[in-house]
Design an enzyme around this catalytic site. Structure first.
Site, PDB file in Angstrom:
ATOM      1  N   ASP A 100       0.972  -1.113  -0.315  1.00 15.10           N
ATOM      2  CA  ASP A 100      -0.259  -0.081   0.555  1.00 15.10           C
ATOM      3  C   ASP A 100       0.635   1.318   0.330  1.00 15.10           C
ATOM      4  O   ASP A 100       1.760   1.655   0.638  1.00 15.10           O
ATOM      5  CB  ASP A 100      -0.640  -0.103   1.165  1.00 15.10           C
ATOM      6  CG  ASP A 100      -2.385   0.432   1.151  1.00 15.10           C
ATOM      7  OD1 ASP A 100      -2.113   1.517   0.452  1.00 15.10           O
ATOM      8  OD2 ASP A 100      -3.286  -0.288   1.544  1.00 15.10           O
ATOM      9  N   ASP A 189      -3.084   4.883  -2.267  1.00 13.15           N
ATOM     10  CA  ASP A 189      -4.170   5.187  -1.750  1.00 13.15           C
ATOM     11  C   ASP A 189      -4.334   6.603  -2.153  1.00 13.15           C
ATOM     12  O   ASP A 189      -4.104   7.724  -2.136  1.00 13.15           O
ATOM     13  CB  ASP A 189      -3.659   5.693  -0.354  1.00 13.15           C
ATOM     14  CG  ASP A 189      -4.918   5.639   0.658  1.00 13.15           C
ATOM     15  OD1 ASP A 189      -5.562   4.853   0.934  1.00 13.15           O
ATOM     16  OD2 ASP A 189      -3.655   6.880   1.336  1.00 13.15           O
ATOM     17  N   GLU A 251      -6.635   3.744  -5.951  1.00 14.46           N
ATOM     18  CA  GLU A 251      -8.106   3.335  -5.001  1.00 14.46           C
ATOM     19  C   GLU A 251      -8.182   5.786  -5.079  1.00 14.46           C
ATOM     20  O   GLU A 251      -7.656   6.287  -4.602  1.00 14.46           O
ATOM     21  CB  GLU A 251      -7.629   3.690  -3.988  1.00 14.46           C
ATOM     22  CG  GLU A 251      -8.978   3.472  -2.722  1.00 14.46           C
ATOM     23  CD  GLU A 251      -9.166   4.096  -1.745  1.00 14.46           C
ATOM     24  OE1 GLU A 251      -9.649   4.316  -0.847  1.00 14.46           O
ATOM     25  OE2 GLU A 251      -7.565   5.521  -1.553  1.00 14.46           O
ATOM     26  N   HIS A 304     -11.151  -3.106   4.479  1.00 13.69           N
ATOM     27  CA  HIS A 304     -11.259  -2.764   5.261  1.00 13.69           C
ATOM     28  C   HIS A 304     -11.524  -1.585   5.096  1.00 13.69           C
ATOM     29  O   HIS A 304     -11.796  -1.273   6.919  1.00 13.69           O
ATOM     30  CB  HIS A 304      -9.784  -2.920   5.465  1.00 13.69           C
ATOM     31  CG  HIS A 304      -9.046  -1.420   4.550  1.00 13.69           C
ATOM     32  ND1 HIS A 304      -8.683  -1.580   3.437  1.00 13.69           N
ATOM     33  CD2 HIS A 304      -8.537  -0.303   5.585  1.00 13.69           C
ATOM     34  CE1 HIS A 304      -8.154  -0.592   2.583  1.00 13.69           C
ATOM     35  NE2 HIS A 304      -8.170   0.218   4.262  1.00 13.69           N
TER      36      HIS A 304
HETATM   37  C1  NOJ Z   1      -8.116   4.838   2.051  1.00 12.94           C
HETATM   38  C2  NOJ Z   1      -7.564   3.912   2.959  1.00 12.94           C
HETATM   39  O1  NOJ Z   1      -8.551   2.755   2.210  1.00 12.94           O
HETATM   40  C3  NOJ Z   1      -8.670   4.302   4.205  1.00 12.94           C
HETATM   41  O2  NOJ Z   1      -8.206   3.032   5.211  1.00 12.94           O
HETATM   42  C4  NOJ Z   1      -7.810   5.167   4.750  1.00 12.94           C
HETATM   43  O3  NOJ Z   1      -8.630   5.599   5.932  1.00 12.94           O
HETATM   44  C5  NOJ Z   1      -7.790   6.658   3.594  1.00 12.94           C
HETATM   45  N1  NOJ Z   1      -7.861   6.313   2.133  1.00 12.94           N
HETATM   46  C6  NOJ Z   1      -6.835   7.653   3.880  1.00 12.94           C
HETATM   47  O4  NOJ Z   1      -5.402   7.092   4.077  1.00 12.94           O
END
Ligand code: NOJ
Ligand code: MG
Length: 473
Positions: A100, A189, A251, A304
């Site tokens: 990640d 992310d 993401e 998650h």
């Molecule tokens: C996406 C992540 O999957 C999540 O768990 C996180 O809180 C936010 N981005 C900020 O990094």
């Protein structure tokens, strides 16, 4: 950018939440050695790769997504030596490893926040109405300097300013560091937060609902300035340059139709409209069709951050959902525990995650005993129902969900061709079919020259050590 013929084209990726997968030392926290000890479960299941949610040192305001040091391993999870061992063990078994990568913010405890304040976004007064994704203003006063810093998520996660060349260089070094250790790619992310409006203009009030669920306060605004800025290519080009041939999967929490500009530089992007679709034929067909039209989306039905698949759809539909997920065209992701039908747990009191996501992060249930075979100590987050649901109970039982996943993954290798997603709007009246049949290339670890695609594109793989990661044959 189009890189066809890559290992991830129809890969099955297994998402590991490291703190909750397997504890090896009895401290109640899952760790890298624990993951290594369970790799054979993943091989048996038949997946191609694993994605590790953040493993870096962190004060855990956002359970590891607040990174305090990008180039180290959190001590409770292991160390770099253990990481290298895990990668080597995975590669020996033909499994790729994805990390990640969290580029849009750091932990407020990252040394950069004090040593390089110019890496972050500052203002003397809050300059606009932006709100943080988890609620509250996106600007917080830093007592030490008397100035406000921007944070798209928790106040403990100041946003990096990707317009600053040194930020791009420093984060490029992070990518090179891990790629050099043999990592095969990165789940990136919160990509939509990387570039905001240069003039920091107010977001207007939302007039239509966003296509994906948002927090109440965040959803009141239309995030045309606080995210998804037009200069996103500046950040993504730098990332691609550093990553070379490694997989970059974004993401991007935006509707599927907005993914185009991101896919110019990233290899894949998650189709969040599928993850949030109700279990209705018409809507599922729509989101699959739209995703398939983007050609390079990755599918997931949970992770998650959101209620587990079996909780959202109901345990009775978990098998149907598995069949859908494993027959979609393109790469697909399984969140740990979904393969045995784990449901949301009770969370913790007080919670670890202030945004309420503990219930989706309970430890993996390996054995039908109180600690689930997860730990010999006190689990950091309680087990949910290991006596009812566990790997051991389902393995070998042909009627189990776990064995269904395994069969589906094996059969998936035989599928290829265009998707024919039809919907008649009636209950059960939709089907997403894949046509044709071809033998699928299997991943064979070996040392060797850069992949053909890298040579064709003129890109040099971002390897900084002589150690070669496994290559396709
Ligand atoms: C996406 C992540 O999957 C999540 O768990 C996180 O809180 C936010 N981005 C900020 O990094
Ligand atoms: Mg441990």
């Amino acid at each position: 950018m189009n890189r066809n013929g890559q290992w991830w084209d129809d890969a099955v990726v297994y998402q590991i939440y490291p703190r909750s997968f397997q504890d090896s030392d009895g401290d109640g926290i899952g760790d890298l050695a624990g993951i290594e000890s369970r790799l054979d479960h993943l091989v048996w299941l038949g997946v191609d790769a694993l994605w590790l949610s953040p493993i870096y040192p962190s004060p855990l305001a956002d359970m590891g997504y607040d990174v305090a040091d990008h180039c180290a391993v959190a001590p409770e999870l292991g160390d770099l030596y253990g990481f290298d061992r895990l990668v080597a063990s995975a590669h020996e078994r033909g499994l790729r490893v994805l990390l990640d990568f969290v580029p849009s913010h750091t932990s407020i405890e990252h040394r950069w926040f004090r040593e390089h304040p110019e890496y972050y976004v500052w203002a003397d007064e809050p300059p606009n109405n932006w709100v943080a994704a988890f609620g509250g203003p996106a600007w917080t006063l830093d007592e030490a300097t008397g100035r406000y810093y921007l944070h798209s998520f928790y106040p403990e996660q100041p946003d990096l300013d990707w317009r600053v060349p040194e930020v791009r260089e420093a984060m490029g070094d992070v990518i090179r560091f891990w790629a050099g250790r043999g990592v095969d790619g990165f789940r990136v992310d919160a990509v939509q937060q990387l570039m905001k409006d240069a003039n920091l203009r107010d977001d207007p009030l939302a007039t239509t609902p966003f296509l994906l669920p948002l927090g109440d306060e965040y959803g009141r605004l239309d995030h045309v300035h606080s995210e998804a800025g037009p200069e996103i290519h500046v950040a993504l080009e730098a990332m691609r340059e550093a990553a070379g041939d490694a997989l970059l999967i974004g993401e991007i929490y935006r509707p599927t139709r907005d993914l185009g500009p991101y896919l110019e530089h990233l290899d894949l992007a998650f189709a969040f409209e599928l993850l949030h679709a109700p279990f209705e034929a018409k809507r599922l067909a729509e989101v699959v069709r739209e995703g398939a039209a983007q050609a390079r989306v990755a599918w997931a039905l949970s992770n998650h951050d959101f209620p587990r698949l079996a909780t959202r759809f109901g345990s009775g539909r978990a098998a149907l959902a598995a069949t859908l997920l494993m027959t979609l065209p393109g790469p697909t992701f399984i969140y740990q525990g979904d393969e045995i039908g784990m449901v949301d747990g009770p969370g913790a009191h007080p919670p670890f995650d202030r945004a309420g996501r503990d219930p989706y992060r309970h430890p993996m249930q390996w054995e039908p005993e109180p600690r689930g075979g997860f730990t010999t100590g006190d689990p950091w987050l309680s087990l949910t129902d290991p006596e009812r649901v566990s790997v051991a109970r389902q393995r070998g039982d042909r009627a189990s969900l776990l064995e269904l996943y395994r069969r589906l993954i094996a059969r998936r290798r035989e599928l290829s061709g265009p998707v024919d997603a039809q919907a008649d709007g009636g209950a059960g009246g939709s089907e997403g079919r894949r046509c044709g049949c071809r033998p699928r290339r299997r991943f064979v670890p070996q040392r060797g020259p850069p992949r053909e695609s890298a040579r064709r594109s003129g890109r040099t793989p971002a390897r900084t050590t002589p150690r070669q990661p496994p290559r396709d044959s």
